[in-house]
Design an enzyme around this catalytic site. Structure first.
Site, PDB file in Angstrom:
ATOM      1  N   GLY A  80       0.642  -1.171   0.079  1.00  0.00           N
ATOM      2  CA  GLY A  80      -0.052  -0.164  -0.010  1.00  0.00           C
ATOM      3  C   GLY A  80       1.047   1.200   0.170  1.00  0.00           C
ATOM      4  N   GLY A 129       0.331  -5.216   0.775  1.00  0.00           N
ATOM      5  CA  GLY A 129      -1.075  -5.075  -0.339  1.00  0.00           C
ATOM      6  C   GLY A 129      -0.921  -5.867  -1.713  1.00  0.00           C
ATOM      7  N   GLU A 152       4.937  -5.602   7.720  1.00  0.00           N
ATOM      8  CA  GLU A 152       4.331  -4.261   8.487  1.00  0.00           C
ATOM      9  C   GLU A 152       4.748  -3.749   9.680  1.00  0.00           C
ATOM     10  OE1 GLU A 152       1.459  -5.499   5.131  1.00  0.00           O
ATOM     11  OE2 GLU A 152       2.375  -6.600   6.812  1.00  0.00           O
ATOM     12  N   ASP A 160      -2.030  -6.803   7.291  1.00  0.00           N
ATOM     13  CA  ASP A 160      -3.436  -6.697   7.063  1.00  0.00           C
ATOM     14  C   ASP A 160      -3.845  -7.325   5.675  1.00  0.00           C
ATOM     15  OD1 ASP A 160      -2.314  -4.825   5.366  1.00  0.00           O
ATOM     16  OD2 ASP A 160      -3.796  -3.308   5.679  1.00  0.00           O
TER      17      ASP A 160
END
Length: 354
Positions: A80, A129, A152, A160
Site C-alpha cells: 500500500g 497489499g 508491516e 493486513d
C-alpha cells in the site's frame, strides 16, 4: 515482461487514470499495476480502478479468467501507499486513511470470492497489499525472483489485507515467524505458506500465458507440467525445528525470549529482528494471528479494518513510516521500549475491547 504483451491494446479503465492498465488477451482479462517507479504501490486511484474493472469483468461473459501482473522489472507490488496514508494521518485526516483501507479490503474480498479464475504473476517483490491482490486469487504463480513478505511490523503497522488468514493456517509456526519478523521469503517458501500455488521460471511467462489462453481454467498441477515446475530451496521448511519450538503460544515477549535463548544462530537473528520492530505492532499482530485461525477471509478483513482504525491513531505507525520511508534513517523511536512493556489492555484496545 512477456513479448506478446507489447501487441496488446493496454488502456486505463474508463474514468480512471493510468495507475492500472487493462487489456483483453483472447479469453483473458489482463490487469497490469502501472506505477513501476513505486514498485506498483497501491494508491487510492489504483484501488478504485481495480474495484471498478474487476467488478465489471466478473459479470462479463467474454472474460473467462483474469491475470494480474506488475509493470517494470522489480515486482508485482510493494504494498500500500503508506507514505500517503501517513500524510493523511499527520494532517488530521485519519478518516481518509480508514476509507483507503476499507476500499482496499473490498478489493481483497472481491479477489477472494472471484467467480472466475484469477491468476497472479507473483514475480519479484510481492509485499503487503501486493499479497492482498494476488494470494487470495485462485492461482498464484511465483518464480525464483519472488520476494514475498508481510513487512508491516517494520513500519509500526500489522499484516493486513487478510494476510493473517494464510499465515494463521501455515504449517507449524512458519506463519508466525513471517508475520512477526516481516522478513521476505522466496517462491518455495510462498508455496509452503500456501500463499502461492506453483513455482516456475521467471522466463516462462510467455508459456504460462499461452497455456492460459488455451485453457483459462488450467489448474496449478497441469500448468506446472506444461511450463515446467521449479523446485527452489525452502528456508522455512529447513528451519522448521527451531521455528516451531520458539514461536508457540500467545505471549510475544515469551516468544522473543525463547528465540534469544536458542542455540541456533538463525533463531537469535530472528530475535534481533523482532526486537527492532514496533513492540505494539508485534504484540497486536500475534493476537490477531491467533484469532484469525478460526475466521473466514471476510472476517479477517473485518478485523483488519477494526485494527486499522486503532493504528491510525497510534504513534508507532506514523513514526515507523517516517523512519523507513520518509527520512529513511531506519531509527524509529517506538512508544514502548520492549515487548514486555506493552500492556495487555493496550493490545485488547486495538480490537475495540476493554
Amino acid at each position: 515482461m512477456s513479448k506478446s504483451d507489447d501487441l496488446l491494446p493496454w488502456a486505463p479503465a474508463p474514468g480512471h487514470g493510468d495507475e492500472v492498465l487493462y487489456a483483453v488477451d483472447g479469453p483473458l482479462g489482463r490487469v497490469r499495476l502501472n506505477r513501476p517507479r513505486a514498485i506498483n504501490a497501491l494508491d487510492r486511484p489504483t484501488i478504485d480502478s481495480l474495484l471498478d474493472r474487476l467488478g465489471a469483468w466478473a459479470a462479463d461473459d467474454a472474460i473467462a479468467a483474469v491475470v494480474i501482473d506488475g509493470a517494470g522489472e522489480r515486482g508485482l507490488c510493494a504494498g500500500g501507499d503508506v507514505r500517503a496514508l501517513r500524510t493523511s494521518i499527520v494532517e488530521g485526516r485519519q478518516d481518509e486513511a480508514v476509507d483507503y483501507w476499507r476500499a482496499e479490503y473490498a478489493v481483497n474480498a472481491l479477489v477472494a470470492s472471484y467467480p472466475k479464475p484469477y491468476v497472479a504473476w507473483m514475480d519479484g517483490i510481492v509485499m503487503g497489499g501486493g499479497v492482498g491482490v494476488s494470494a487470495h486469487g485462485s492461482l498464484g504463480i511465483v518464480t525464483e525472483r519472488t520476494q514475498l513478505a508481510m513487512p508491516e511490523t517494520i513500519i509500526g503497522f500489522f499484516p493486513d489485507v487478510a494476510g493473517l488468514w494464510f499465515l494463521s493456517r501455515s504449517p507449524g509456526e512458519i506463519g508466525t515467524h513471517v508475520a512477526l519478523t516481516g522478513t521476505p521469503v522466496g517462491g518455495a517458501d510462498a508455496l509452503a505458506l500456501d500463499m502461492a500455488d506453483v513455482l516456475v521460471a521467471s522466463s516462462s511467462k510467455d508459456a504460462v500465458l499461452a497455456a492460459l489462453r488455451q485453457d483459462p481454467t488450467r489448474p496449478a498441477s497441469e500448468l506446472a507440467q506444461v511450463v515446467g515446475q521449479q523446485h527452489g530451496d525452502c528456508w522455512l521448511e529447513d528451519n522448521r525445528s527451531w521455528i516451531d519450538e520458539c514461536y508457540v503460544g500467545d505471549d510475544a515477549a515469551a516468544i522473543l525470549e525463547r528465540l534469544r535463548a536458542h542455540a541456533t544462530p538463525e533463531a537469535q537473528e530472528a530475535a534481533g529482528t523482532i526486537a527492532a520492530r514496533s513492540p505494539h505492532s508485534v504484540a497486536v499482530t500475534l493476537e490477531a494471528l491467533r484469532r484469525a485461525r478460526t475466521m473466514t477471509v471476510e472476517q479477517v478483513l473485518e478485523q483488519d479494518l477494526v485494527l486499522g482504525r486503532a493504528f491510525a491513531t497510534h504513534p508507532d505507525f506514523v513514526e515507523g513510516v517516517r523512519a523507513q520511508l520518509v527520512d529513511k534513517d531506519r531509527s524509529p523511536r517506538w512508544m514502548h521500549g520492549s515487548l514486555a512493556e506493552v500492556p495487555r489492555e493496550e493490545v485488547l484496545a486495538a480490537f475495540g475491547e476493554r
